[in-house]
Enzyme design. Structure first.
Site, mmCIF file in Angstrom:
data_model
loop_
_atom_site.group_PDB
_atom_site.id
_atom_site.type_symbol
_atom_site.label_atom_id
_atom_site.label_comp_id
_atom_site.label_asym_id
_atom_site.label_seq_id
_atom_site.Cartn_x
_atom_site.Cartn_y
_atom_site.Cartn_z
ATOM 1 N N ASP A 240 -15.157 51.182 41.546
ATOM 2 C CA ASP A 240 -13.954 51.166 40.774
ATOM 3 C C ASP A 240 -14.154 50.010 39.621
ATOM 4 O OD1 ASP A 240 -11.800 52.524 39.824
ATOM 5 O OD2 ASP A 240 -10.446 51.517 41.096
ATOM 6 N N HIS A 244 -11.425 45.714 31.193
ATOM 7 C CA HIS A 244 -10.460 45.570 30.278
ATOM 8 C C HIS A 244 -10.947 44.450 29.589
ATOM 9 C CE1 HIS A 244 -7.732 48.508 31.960
ATOM 10 N NE2 HIS A 244 -8.101 48.143 33.196
#
Ligand SMILES: [Zn+2]
Length: 335
Positions: A240, A244
């Site tokens: 996962d 960002h």
């Protein structure tokens, strides 16, 4: 001390698109033989054209590496058998993000309308296409995953031939569900094996560890460690890993996601060695996924050695887990 891993797989990966894709994709394709690529772009990957085009962009970004992107579609209840069959080997799984699930459990289940989902789920069962679910309700943040477990159970019973992957599980409730339903499987991230909520918010807030599902309690992490370190055949690694840019994490309104791709193998080796379970890492990192997904990844041997890895402060604009720290294992050779 060394360990050689055959064809490591990351069965839950966010590669994004455009500039971010070109920064993060090589950080996975260098050391992994393949990864299940999440479809949550804007707009999501929900047509054949967009899936094949995204696959090509991923291949372009990973050029020169032995790496197979396993592509996923964003779930729509309008997909039918012929549409899904037309993908052939280009489609590995479908990812479902539940919407509109309410907090009270009965309402939650009925909000998840099995009748409406049935035609697509039956087609997937027939084609042997696994369903990956981001299993959380809209409830209290610490309870969202556990509240979803009855929905997993209901789906597993209603579609017994459908392989259902509980994505990035974080709770003992989800771990317990694995042995109750034959067709439930799970991915587990690196960060949920290392951290609890205390690491995120117990002291000063650490935005780079803020993720969804949010890290849980110590006994939840114990349950995850137990099935991971013992290589339970129904669990596999899915990072996962979700990049960002730094300004989206170190801000008022911190984006959820931990970036682990470039440190995953070294940090897993460190963890498995600490618990004297290194022999089980091959199953967790590849063999179980091969069996669950019925895939044959490209041959790739990654040798790790017990010598330190200094984790960079950032990769491009993205801050990784363990930034600035030293891991006790590192990658020695990739062939
Ligand atoms: Zn994800």
């Amino acid at each position: 001390m060394t360990i050689t891993l055959n064809s490591p797989l990351d069965m839950h990966l966010h590669l994004r698109d455009k500039d971010m894709l070109s920064v993060v994709a090589p950080l996975t394709s260098e050391s992994f033989a393949g990864a299940l690529i999440m479809p949550n772009l804007v707009p999501p990957v929900d047509t054949k054209e967009s899936l094949l085009a995204y696959r090509d962009r991923v291949l372009d970004a990973t050029k020169g590496d032995i790496f197979k992107p396993y592509m996923t579609l964003f779930f729509r209840d309008s997909y039918d058998y012929d549409f899904l069959k037309s993908f052939g080997d280009e489609l590995t799984a479908i990812k479902l993000y539940p919407a509109g699930i309410t907090t009270n459990s009965e309402g939650g289940v009925s909000g998840f309308d099995l009748k409406k989902l049935a035609p697509t789920l039956e087609a997937m069962s027939e084609l042997g296409l696994p369903l990956c679910i981001n299993g959380e309700t809209n409830g209290f943040v610490m309870d969202r995953e556990a509240e979803f477990v009855p929905i997993y159970a209901k789906l597993a019973a209603a579609f017994p031939k459908l392989k259902i992957i509980m994505e990035h599980i974080t709770t003992k409730e989800s771990v317990d569900a694995l042995d109750k339903h034959e067709n439930l499987y799970a991915t587990i991230t690196l960060h949920h094996l290392y951290i609890t909520l205390d690491d995120v918010a117990g002291g000063m807030l650490r935005p780079h560890l803020f993720c969804k599902p949010i890290a849980k309690r110590p006994h939840d992490r114990e349950a995850l460690l137990n099935v991971t370190l013992n290589a339970h055949p129904k669990v596999m690694f899915g990072s996962d890993s979700a990049p960002h840019p730094r300004e989206a994490k170190e801000s008022c309104g911190c984006a959820a996601g931990v970036f682990t791709a470039p440190v995953a193998l070294a940090a897993l080796a460190q963890l498995f060695e600490k618990h004297q379970k290194l022999d089980n890492l091959q199953k967790f990192i590849s063999d179980n996924a091969k069996n669950i997904y019925n895939i044959t990844p490209p041959a790739k041997k990654v040798t790790l050695t017990r010598s330190p890895m200094e984790v960079p402060a950032s990769y491009g604009s993205v801050v990784p887990m363990f930034a600035g720290e030293t891991l006790s294992w590192s990658i020695k050779e990739i062939i």
